[in-house]
Design a protein around this motif. Structure first.
Motif, mmCIF file in Angstrom:
data_model
loop_
_atom_site.group_PDB
_atom_site.id
_atom_site.type_symbol
_atom_site.label_atom_id
_atom_site.label_comp_id
_atom_site.label_asym_id
_atom_site.label_seq_id
_atom_site.Cartn_x
_atom_site.Cartn_y
_atom_site.Cartn_z
ATOM 1 N N PRO A 54 6.840 2.032 1.731
ATOM 2 C CA PRO A 54 6.970 3.265 2.512
ATOM 3 C C PRO A 54 5.622 3.698 3.074
ATOM 4 N N ASP A 55 5.673 4.453 4.153
ATOM 5 C CA ASP A 55 4.445 5.056 4.670
ATOM 6 C C ASP A 55 4.071 6.209 3.758
ATOM 7 N N ASP A 56 2.934 6.131 3.122
ATOM 8 C CA ASP A 56 2.497 7.176 2.199
ATOM 9 C C ASP A 56 1.001 7.337 2.337
ATOM 10 N N ASP A 57 0.590 8.281 3.179
ATOM 11 C CA ASP A 57 -0.826 8.476 3.433
ATOM 12 C C ASP A 57 -1.569 8.944 2.183
ATOM 13 N N ALA A 58 -0.884 9.700 1.310
ATOM 14 C CA ALA A 58 -1.536 10.199 0.100
ATOM 15 C C ALA A 58 -1.902 9.041 -0.826
ATOM 16 N N VAL A 59 -0.964 8.120 -1.028
ATOM 17 C CA VAL A 59 -1.245 6.952 -1.873
ATOM 18 C C VAL A 59 -2.349 6.115 -1.246
ATOM 19 N N ARG A 60 -2.245 5.894 0.054
ATOM 20 C CA ARG A 60 -3.253 5.082 0.734
ATOM 21 C C ARG A 60 -4.646 5.701 0.605
ATOM 22 N N GLN A 89 10.085 -2.700 -6.606
ATOM 23 C CA GLN A 89 10.795 -1.451 -6.351
ATOM 24 C C GLN A 89 11.561 -0.989 -7.580
ATOM 25 N N TRP A 125 6.900 0.731 -8.049
ATOM 26 C CA TRP A 125 6.753 1.914 -7.203
ATOM 27 C C TRP A 125 7.413 3.108 -7.881
ATOM 28 N N ASP A 127 6.638 7.739 -8.721
ATOM 29 C CA ASP A 127 5.833 8.913 -8.402
ATOM 30 C C ASP A 127 4.413 8.786 -8.942
ATOM 31 N N SER A 130 0.216 5.842 -7.513
ATOM 32 C CA SER A 130 -1.186 6.019 -7.137
ATOM 33 C C SER A 130 -2.079 5.992 -8.374
#
Length: 268
Positions: A54-60, A89, A125, A127, A130
């Motif tokens: 998924p697109d997850d800017d916070a994790v990135r 997953q 993956w 919550d 990160s």
């Protein structure tokens, strides 16, 4: 398992895991066809996922900040190294893989393994992905750039850096564990006991929490230099006193100081 996907993030610095564990110098396991996936993009961090990420800017962002975070705080060069991150997953599929390949590490949310094929991180993956990735990739970067460390020091650093930079840098999982043990009267920090643990599977949740406490205590004050000097010496392969002795040179009653520090940060 669905067909997989390898993503290489060119500018990624790293990824880490709470209550994670590390194994070094294992014999490379036989290849698994489920993990043979096409490569797209380029970079040092190779992510092998069995699902579209998924697109997850916070994790990135949390992941990208790790290498600089390590280098800045530990004052040692942390270079890019190839690291394969195996993401699943389904948590049950992840647990089956770990149970089959690394049975002594079952029950861990994520693991770091260094074998003849290189550095590998396994996670699923969630919550907490990160946190998990920052923890395990801390192991990977320290192992590649500094070498083998005492287990409590290695795990304490991973527990410390799994939390992204923020005021106080408190690991919320550990304070309740430590305070409960302290109030029950059966536990006090004991650096010598902690230093005798040499197998990841022998560490309890309280051991992880105590390892974090020692690192947090040392990194917060004048004894930060004990850690940075130890890591610098290890990276140069110099023989130095065990870090436990260096800590006691700075404070003969280090256990009392760590206990008082725990009480103080718990009141903030």
């Amino acid at each position: 398992m669905t067909s997989g996907l390898i993503l290489r993030f060119g500018l990624l610095a790293a990824f880490g895991a709470t209550a994670g564990c590390a194994l070094w110098n294992r014999t490379a396991p036989p290849p698994q066809s489920a993990l043979v996936m096409p490569t797209i993009a380029a970079g040092n961090l190779i992510i092998l996922a069995d699902f579209p990420l998924p697109d997850d800017d916070a994790v990135r962002k949390d992941v990208e900040s790790l290498r600089a975070d390590l280098a800045n705080n530990l004052q040692v060069p942390i270079e890019d190294v190839p690291i394969q991150v195996h993401l699943y997953q389904d948590a049950d599929v992840y647990r089956q893989v770990v149970a089959q390949r690394f049975p002594q590490l079952t029950g861990r949310r994520a693991v770091f393994v260094n074998d003849a094929s290189g550095a590998h991180v396994y996670a699923h993956w969630s919550d907490q992905v990160s946190t998990d990735l920052r923890h395990e990739l801390t192991h990977a970067y320290l192992n590649a750039n500094i070498g083998r460390l005492p287990l409590w020091l290695d795990e304490g650093l991973a527990e410390y850096f799994e939390v992204p930079p923020q005021p106080g840098r408190i690991n919320p999982e550990h304070l309740p564990t430590l305070n409960g043990a302290l109030q029950n009267g059966g536990w006090r920090p004991n650096l010598d006991r902690l230093a005798t643990i040499d197998r990841p599977e022998a560490m309890t949740q309280l051991d992880y929490a105590e390892s974090w406490l020692w690192i947090h205590y040392l990194m917060s004050g004048q004894q930060r230099g004990v850690i940075t000097a130890k890591l610098a010496a290890e990276s140069r392969q110099e023989l130095v006193d065990p870090i436990t002795l260096q800590i006691r040179h700075g404070n003969a009653d280090a256990e009392l100081a760590a206990t008082q520090y725990l009480v103080a940060i718990s009141r903030r």
